[in-house]
Design an enzyme around this catalytic site. Structure first.
Site, PDB file in Angstrom:
ATOM      1  NE  ARG A  19     -43.065  27.363 -40.095  1.00 10.89           N
ATOM      2  CZ  ARG A  19     -42.093  26.607 -39.590  1.00 10.89           C
ATOM      3  NH1 ARG A  19     -42.388  25.410 -39.099  1.00 10.89           N
ATOM      4  NH2 ARG A  19     -40.843  27.023 -39.542  1.00 10.89           N
ATOM      5  CE  LYS A  23     -35.208  36.325 -37.258  1.00 10.64           C
ATOM      6  NZ  LYS A  23     -35.661  36.168 -38.622  1.00 10.64           N
ATOM      7  CD  GLU A  79     -30.677  38.433 -31.149  1.00  6.66           C
ATOM      8  OE1 GLU A  79     -30.433  37.224 -31.296  1.00  6.66           O
ATOM      9  OE2 GLU A  79     -31.839  38.891 -31.069  1.00  6.66           O
TER      10      GLU A  79
END
Length: 672
Positions: free
Chosen positions: A292, A116, A200
């Protein structure tokens, strides 16, 4: 195009890939674990090969075994589905190294999105909006605390390597930060093997909107518009729809362009999803790219009329994208929900067992069912307990919601408990109807989606009783026709009995409640006592095709009825009620044992940890054992203080639901 493909997955997604491959004339090879030998994807494929034991790590996560099957079966490509090895860069590399096409993105793209922190840095450099935060490698607590102050409160601590809602904490003040950080790091280390975190800004009341992207080997990348997935529980999506009722045309264009920019930044190929978090004012930021096909891809298929699996196959075979950006169609509105074997009233505890009865709505232009099970199949403890995906489509959002409610009313799951009734309440809730839901709403207001604690509605009890009476009469007539004297008065199902006026006793159970009814009459006309203060008059009762029509005290009503031996599910068009028909001659008995001295398995599973031994003194709430089932861990705790008298399970042992794993006894009195 490929002649043979292998599907490295199971259940619903494997069946879904097989359908497209069959339509294209492509031969399919399935793989299966010991638990899936009789599964539907095994039956649907042209051939299927065993690859190991029931646990995923012994079968569907064994890339070597899957590759060996691909070589032996002559498969030219492998479709990974979603989950398992679908985002495993090492597996994608191994597939390509074996000279087999991987039907998905390149391993390099996966690696760029695997962290991430790295993904956010890459996106920021490419000009994609990212949430303000800290993704640095210096993980010293004092550095993280200083960065947290810079970002401001509230903020979110997130595991840098992970997903599924694990390793995430919301912090609203400096005093909360260090304890939350330590907790998050412990959970991240346990779940993902690495305790690195990122910080964040936490966006209040956000929407979760994702953009479907597609890229080909020729360098073309487009998006197929958005899906909104703001209805979530513990970061898991519950309802997905397209188009988003929140986006304006201008915001849709901006987000679509940002998604394509993100895909270009990693040289993306094949199907992917760029996920964004969106503030109430429309400002949006990059979250992640799922490398995906998504579980909710049918929503996009319904509004575009495209087959995304076909696109995947064509791109993997080296063909260019079938459409340009300005050619992507968008028609109507689609909604998807997932039917699970789980108990919402017990904290959404996953269920398992045989699907004794499974009724789903008929497929049509407006209703699509993607499922990997049929009636009689087992929902096992080893995999995700999803029964089916229900997708509806109509001209606009209100019409699609109406389709969803109607389709859900036709769903019946008997065996393991299911979330069907929860989904029905969700589809009628004002936050869904008015499209005001945000990602945290369900967690904040979960009680609004749980069943009311009031008594069973009288009109539904009348319907259940009437259905039972009609079924009894039909059964009696069938028995009479097969008897040696079909005209005998003893075989007539009119309720008459020697010595009284034909009154029958019905004992209905709804949950823990017991309802004793007295009924008289026959042939669709009955008088019922025991429901409310007054006698209820039923006339014109007719039961056929899963529907009961009747007049209750003169008012005509219609109900959906799914009746079986000793039970019925009654649906009045808005809610359902499960009713069991009990014998009026069965004694109610004494209260069941409380079982406070027994620690039982809440579901079938494997014991992974035993934290106590016989003779240990334990406190109330102390963790005694940890079980693994349905891809989750369950901590079993002492219901009260005492001494462990006996342990009946060992680490690694598989146990059945309700099995007694440990016994407690009272602690000895001081000085005894």
């Amino acid at each position: 195009m490929f002649e043979t493909i292998l599907i490295a997955n199971r259940g619903e997604i494997a069946c879904r890939v097989i359908r497209t491959a069959r339509r294209l004339g492509i031969r399919t090879v399935a793989v299966f674990s010991e638990a899936d030998a009789n599964a539907q994807h095994v039956r649907l494929a042209d051939e299927a090969w065993p690859i190991g034991g029931p646990r995923p790590q012994d079968s569907y996560l064994r890339g070597d075994a899957i590759l060996e099957v691909a070589r032996r079966s002559g498969a030219q490509a492998i479709h990974p589905g979603y989950g398992f090895l679908s985002e495993n860069a090492e597996f994608a590399d191994a597939v390509e190294a074996a000279g087999i096409a991987f039907i998905g993105p390149q391993a390099a793209s996966m690696r760029k999105m695997g962290s991430k922190a790295g993904a956010k840095q890459l996106m920021a450099a490419a000009g994609v909006p990212v949430v303000p935060g800290y993704t640095g490698e210096d993980q010293a607590p004092e550095v993280l605390a200083r960065e947290a102050e810079r970002i401001g409160w509230p903020l979110m601590i997130k595991a840098a390597h992970g997903g599924g809602g694990k390793g995430m904490r919301i912090v609203r003040s400096a005093e909360e930060f260090l304890p939350a950080l330590e907790s998050c790091q412990r959970e991240a280390a346990s779940a993902f093997g690495r305790d690195r975190v990122l910080l964040e800004r936490y966006i209040e009341s956000p929407r979760h909107i994702e953009i479907q992207v597609f890229g080909d080997a020729q360098g073309n990348i487009i998006h197929l518009n958005e899906r909104e997935c703001s209805a979530q529980r513990r970061y898991q999506k519950v309802l997905e729809e397209a188009p988003s009722p929140f986006l304006t045309s201008a915001l849709r264009q901006r987000m679509g362009e940002a998604a394509v920019l993100a895909a270009r930044a990693i040289g993306y190929r094949n199907a992917g999803t760029v996920e964004f978090i969106v503030a109430p004012d429309g400002e949006f930021w990059f979250m992640e790219i799922n490398t995906r096909l998504q579980v909710e891809h049918p929503v996009t298929e319904m509004v575009t009329g495209l087959d995304l699996v076909e696109w995947q196959l064509r791109v993997a075979a080296g063909q260019p994208l079938p459409l340009a950006q300005d050619e992507v169609p968008q028609q109507g509105h689609a909604i998807e929900v997932r039917l699970y074997a789980e108990d919402p009233e017990a904290g959404f505890l996953p269920g398992s067992g045989r699907l004794e009865r499974l009724r789903l709505p008929d497929a049509s232009a407006h209703v699509r069912i993607d499922s990997g099970v049929v009636e009689g199949d087992q929902v096992t403890i080893f995999y995700d307990p999803m029964i089916a995906k229900l997708i509806v489509h109509d001209r606009d959002r209100p019409a699609a919601l109406a389709r969803l409610r109607q389709a859900l009313s036709q769903c019946v799951v008997e065996g393991p408990k299911s979330n069907v009734a929860f989904l029905e309440r969700l589809a009628r809730h004002p936050a869904i109807v008015e499209a005001t839901i945000d990602t945290g709403y369900l967690d904040r207001h979960l009680e609004e989606f749980m069943p009311a604690a009031d008594a069973a509605p009288p009109h539904m009890l009348v319907a259940a009783a009437t259905a039972a009476l009609v079924r009894q009469e039909l059964a009696a007539r069938d028995a009479a026709r097969q008897s040696v004297e079909p005209g005998s008065p003893w075989a007539i199902a009119d309720g008459w009995r020697l010595g009284h006026a034909g009154e029958r006793v019905l004992l209905l159970r709804t949950g823990d409640a017991r309802h004793e009814l007295h009924a008289s009459g026959a042939g669709g006309t009955y008088r019922l006592r025991g429901i409310g203060e007054h006698e209820v008059q039923v006339e014109g009762a007719h039961l056929a095709g899963g529907e009961l029509s009747l007049r209750i005290d003169g008012r005509a009503r219609r109900f959906g009825i799914d009746a079986g031996d000793g039970r019925a599910i009654v649906h009045d068009g808005e809610r359902r009620l499960r009713v069991e028909l009990d014998s009026p001659f069965r004694a109610s008995g004494e209260a069941a044992e409380t079982g406070d001295d027994r620690i039982r398995a809440p579901m079938p599973g494997r014991v992974v940890l035993v934290r106590a031994a016989a003779g240990d003194s334990v406190e109330e709430g102390q963790e005694l054992l940890v079980m693994e089932a349905m891809k989750m861990e369950l901590a079993l705790r002492a219901p009260r203080a005492g001494v462990v008298a006996e342990l009946r399970a060992a680490e690694g042992e598989f146990v059945e639901a309700d099995a007694v794993l440990a016994l407690l006894e009272p602690a000895p009195e001081p000085g005894a």
